[in-house]
Structure formats: C-alpha cells, structure tokens
Design an enzyme around this catalytic site. Structure first.
Site, PDB file in Angstrom:
ATOM      1  N   SER A 180      -7.155  31.561   9.408  1.00 34.75           N
ATOM      2  CA  SER A 180      -7.300  30.105   9.447  1.00 34.75           C
ATOM      3  C   SER A 180      -8.750  29.637   9.426  1.00 34.75           C
ATOM      4  CB  SER A 180      -6.585  29.548  10.676  1.00 34.75           C
ATOM      5  OG  SER A 180      -7.031  30.193  11.849  1.00 34.75           O
ATOM      6  N   HIS A 208      -1.026  29.346   6.664  1.00 33.94           N
ATOM      7  CA  HIS A 208      -1.850  28.886   5.539  1.00 33.94           C
ATOM      8  C   HIS A 208      -1.431  29.501   4.213  1.00 33.94           C
ATOM      9  CE1 HIS A 208      -4.525  26.897   8.350  1.00 33.94           C
ATOM     10  NE2 HIS A 208      -4.348  27.958   9.118  1.00 33.94           N
ATOM     11  N   LYS A 243       1.194  22.052   7.751  1.00 36.59           N
ATOM     12  CA  LYS A 243       0.033  22.315   6.888  1.00 36.59           C
ATOM     13  C   LYS A 243       0.421  21.952   5.454  1.00 36.59           C
ATOM     14  CE  LYS A 243      -2.147  24.754  10.422  1.00 36.59           C
ATOM     15  NZ  LYS A 243      -2.052  25.864  11.351  1.00 36.59           N
TER      16      LYS A 243
HETATM   17  C1  LIG Z   1      -2.103  26.061  12.734  1.00 39.16           C
HETATM   18  C2  LIG Z   1      -1.737  27.450  12.979  1.00 39.16           C
HETATM   19  C3  LIG Z   1      -0.715  27.781  13.880  1.00 39.16           C
HETATM   20  C4  LIG Z   1      -0.076  26.761  14.776  1.00 39.16           C
HETATM   21  O1  LIG Z   1       0.741  25.904  14.068  1.00 39.16           O
HETATM   22  P1  LIG Z   1       1.051  24.453  14.655  1.00 39.16           P
HETATM   23  O2  LIG Z   1       2.275  24.038  13.961  1.00 39.16           O
HETATM   24  O3  LIG Z   1      -0.144  23.627  14.304  1.00 39.16           O
HETATM   25  O4  LIG Z   1       1.228  24.609  16.128  1.00 39.16           O
HETATM   26  C5  LIG Z   1      -0.349  29.098  13.993  1.00 39.16           C
HETATM   27  N1  LIG Z   1      -0.969  30.058  13.271  1.00 39.16           N
HETATM   28  C6  LIG Z   1      -1.967  29.776  12.429  1.00 39.16           C
HETATM   29  C7  LIG Z   1      -2.603  30.885  11.660  1.00 39.16           C
HETATM   30  C8  LIG Z   1      -2.395  28.469  12.260  1.00 39.16           C
HETATM   31  O5  LIG Z   1      -3.414  28.197  11.453  1.00 39.16           O
END
Ligand SMILES: *Cc1c(COP(=O)(O)O)cnc(C)c1O
Length: 404
Positions: A180, A208, A243
């Site tokens: 991330s 992602h 995302k």
């Molecule tokens: C954003 C993210 C999460 C958490 O997801 P949310 O729905 O925002 O709680 C978990 N793992 C990774 C790699 C992320 O980038």
C-alpha cells in the site's frame, strides 16, 4: 499525572518529531476534483483508482439501495443480512474465481477476523515486514507465533517457513498483493511455491489489486490472478470495496467451506452491524462497471505510464512500481511535509506519509493515479513537483537506493 497531562506530553513529543498528523476536511469527493478550504484541488491521494466513487451508476445504485433502509439495523447473523449482500457476495466470488465470498464492514475487520479465525495458539503466522497494519494486528491478536521476513525476500520467507514447521501447528502466510505504501507487487508465484513445499496456507490481501489487475479470464480479480494463481495456491483472498470499488467494506473469497467457517468463527463478522444495504448496492454496481469497462483499467495504465515517463524525465525519485501507487521517496519527514504543503498551495493534494506508517528514514509522497485523471492534470502535477523538489531534497534519505 492526569490523563490530560499525559496525553498533552505525548502529543507534544509527536509534534516535536515532525510526526503529528492533522485531518484535512474536504468539501467534495476527491475523484479527482476535491475542494479544500473553499479551494478547488486535484487529488492524487485517493485510492479510487477507477473513479468509481463518483460514477453516476454507482451513486444511483447506492441511492436505490438506501430504499432498503439507511442501515442494516443488526449484525448479519441476527437480522442484518439482505438479498443485496447475497448478490454482492455472488458477484465477488465470480469476479475472483472463487466458490464463495463474505462481506465485512472494512478491510481492517476482514483481515483481523479471517486471521484470528484461521489460526491461534500453537500455530504460526508468517508475514512480510511491510504488511498492512490490519494484517499485523490480526497476527498479534491471533496469539499464533508471529514470524516476519524482510520485504519480498523469498529466501527469508523460506527460513521462516522452516522454523514454523518445527512448531508443529498450522502455518498461515499473509502478504499484501500490492504494497500500500510502496506500490510494488509481492513475488506471489514464488511465495505460493514455498507455501506448497511447506504445507502453509497463503492469504493475499488484494486491497490494491482488486479491480486494478487480474488475468485474462478474471481481469479484476487482483494480483494473485495476474500472477497466474487460483484458489488452490491462494486459498484465502481478501479484497476491499473502498479502494478501486469506490464504496466501503471488504470481502474474503475462497472455498465454500472457508466462507461457511468464517460465518461461524470470524468475530469481526459476527459481532458487528451488517454492511449498510446502500453500500452493498453501490459496491455491486461498482463490480459490474469494473467488469463491463476494461477501458477504465486501460486508461489507468496509460496514466501510470504517463506519470512515470514524466517523472523519469524530470529526475524525480521514482520507486519501482507498476501500480497506481507511485511513491516519491524523500527520506526525511520535514521535506515531505514542506513539499506536500507547496503542492497544496499549487492546488494538488498528495499523501505525505511518515513513520510509523512507513519505516524511519523512508518518509515519502504517496502519489496515486486514477483513470479519472487527465494527462493535463498529471503534467501539471509533474511540473509542480519539479519546482517543489528543486533544491529541497534532504541529504540523508533523499533518492538513495530506496524501496522496492
Ligand atoms: C486499506 C487497506 C486495508 C484496510 O481496508 P479498509 O477497508 O480501508 O479497512 C487492508 N489492507 C491493505 C493492504 C490496505 O491498503
């Protein structure tokens, strides 16, 4: 000391170290046009890689979904599970090539819940050092023996797997598919091979990767599919809906037994209110748009290539990333903050990422690209970056042999 005095002291220390975080309050969705303090900005800081957070079809579906109620009113197992959740889960299972899927209210909850349900005392969990905080916290909470390996170092992973084998219990290997804060992909084919050799279960976090990449047959399934891996190699696939899908929430996909098991044992699924039906409806529409419009992914890829070309021409400290996450490693916190402020004054929002989110000495601008950006917006950002970075790189951490 009073609670207030202790908190003040800790906050002061954080400020003095240049690590204090401040909330930005936006007046519009950053996709990519945001409004901050009444000023229009172009955001290069959201994870809305396909522009689906503001897609008319997705918003219309959310509004339609809200006719079922503003909230789910109870946990999924009590009376908070609707037909729209079932439809979304079926669509996610199909999109990832898995038998079934289960929605969670966030990615954080999905990772914590899945890890703690699958392993416990006497087992081992092996994690990449740059794993997302939710995987790290899941590992901690699980009470399994927690073993970590240097980022994407498969030799180190093999050593930890050998260590885990001596412990006797089950072993779960958990990695981000796309990291991330660095944007690089895990070497999933090699990791899967090592898991096979050591009888370990592989869990890939596709926060992602989902929606952004995949295989020919499963174009939005994520980085594991892109690496040619299916359910046999990656039995636990986690993805998020906040995302590339532009909504909120997350899911775990896998075998029917895995999903049935998580319904029974994943505490972050059981003891929390169900996903609002409007969000499920919005996410379902987003998954359909993703699948129907490969041109969104093509446009995103074009924008990534355009940014990287321009950044290389200007000598910016690019990292080795093919994903929409394009960090510029600056090293020290103060430089990152001052460059981000300079960019903001020129109308660009970029993420200023500092420890403890990233390791000390690797503070960075986290620039994220979206299919919704225009080439002109990217060029304007590159020009502003070129100006802002001239002469500001701080000696030590600047543009050294940083990352992958
Ligand atoms: C954003 C993210 C999460 C958490 O997801 P949310 O729905 O925002 O709680 C978990 N793992 C990774 C790699 C992320 O980038």
């Amino acid at each position: 000391m009073t609670l207030r005095a202790i908190l003040q002291a800790r906050l002061t220390e954080r400020r003095e170290r240049g690590l204090y975080r401040r909330l930005k309050t936006l007046e519009a969705a950053p996709s990519p046009g945001a409004v901050l303090d009444g000023r229009p900005m172009v955001a290069f800081s959201s994870n809305d890689y396909l522009g689906l957070a503001t897609h008319p079809e997705v918003i219309a579906a959310q509004q339609e979904g809200a006719r079922l109620g503003a909230g789910a009113t109870a946990s999924h197992l009590v009376n908070g599970h609707f037909g729209i959740h079932e439809q979304l889960q079926d669509a996610l299972a199909a999109a990832t090539g898995r038998e079934a899927a289960l929605v969670f209210s966030s990615g954080y909850a999905a990772n914590m819940g899945a890890i703690c349900a699958l392993i416990g005392r006497g087992d081992s969990i092996v994690s990449d050092k740059l794993n997302h905080a939710s995987l790290i916290d899941g590992a901690r909470l699980s009470r399994a023996e927690s073993l970590r390996f240097a980022h994407s170092d498969t030799g180190a992973l093999a050593r930890q797997l050998a260590r885990a084998a001596t412990a006797g219990g089950n072993t779960l290997v958990a990695v981000d598919g796309v990291y991330s804060m660095d944007g690089d992909c895990a070497p999933l084919a090699e990791i899967a091979q090592l898991c096979r050799e050591h009888d370990a279960w592989l869990m890939v976090d596709e926060a992602h990767g989902f929606g952004v990449m995949g295989s020919e047959a499963l174009p939005v399934a994520g980085s594991a599919a892109a690496a040619g891996l299916g359910e046999e190699e990656v039995p636990v696939l986690m993805g998020t809906l906040g995302k590339a899908a532009g909504n909120a929430g997350a899911f775990v996909a896998g075998s029917r037994e895995l999903i049935d098991y998580l319904v029974q044992f994943a505490r972050t699924y059981i003891y929390t209110t169900g996903m609002p039906p409007a969000v499920a409806a919005g996410a379902l529409a987003a998954v359909r748009v993703m699948q129907r419009k490969p041109e969104l992914r093509q446009c995103l890829q074009d924008n990534i290539a355009h940014f990287r070309r321009g950044a290389a021409e200007r000598g910016l400290p690019l990292c080795d990333s093919a994903s929409p996450i394009q960090p510029l490693l600056l090293g020290c916190e103060q430089t990152v903050m001052s460059v981000a402020a300079e960019l903001a004054s020129r109308g660009f929002l970029v993420g200023a990422i500092r420890p403890p989110t990233v390791p000390a000495g690797t503070a960075r601008l986290r620039i994220t690209l979206s299919a919704a950006h225009t080439a002109a917006q990217i060029d304007a950002l590159l020009d502003a970056l070129g100006t802002a970075l001239t002469g500001t790189l701080c000696g030590e951490g600047a543009a050294r042999e940083v990352s992958p």
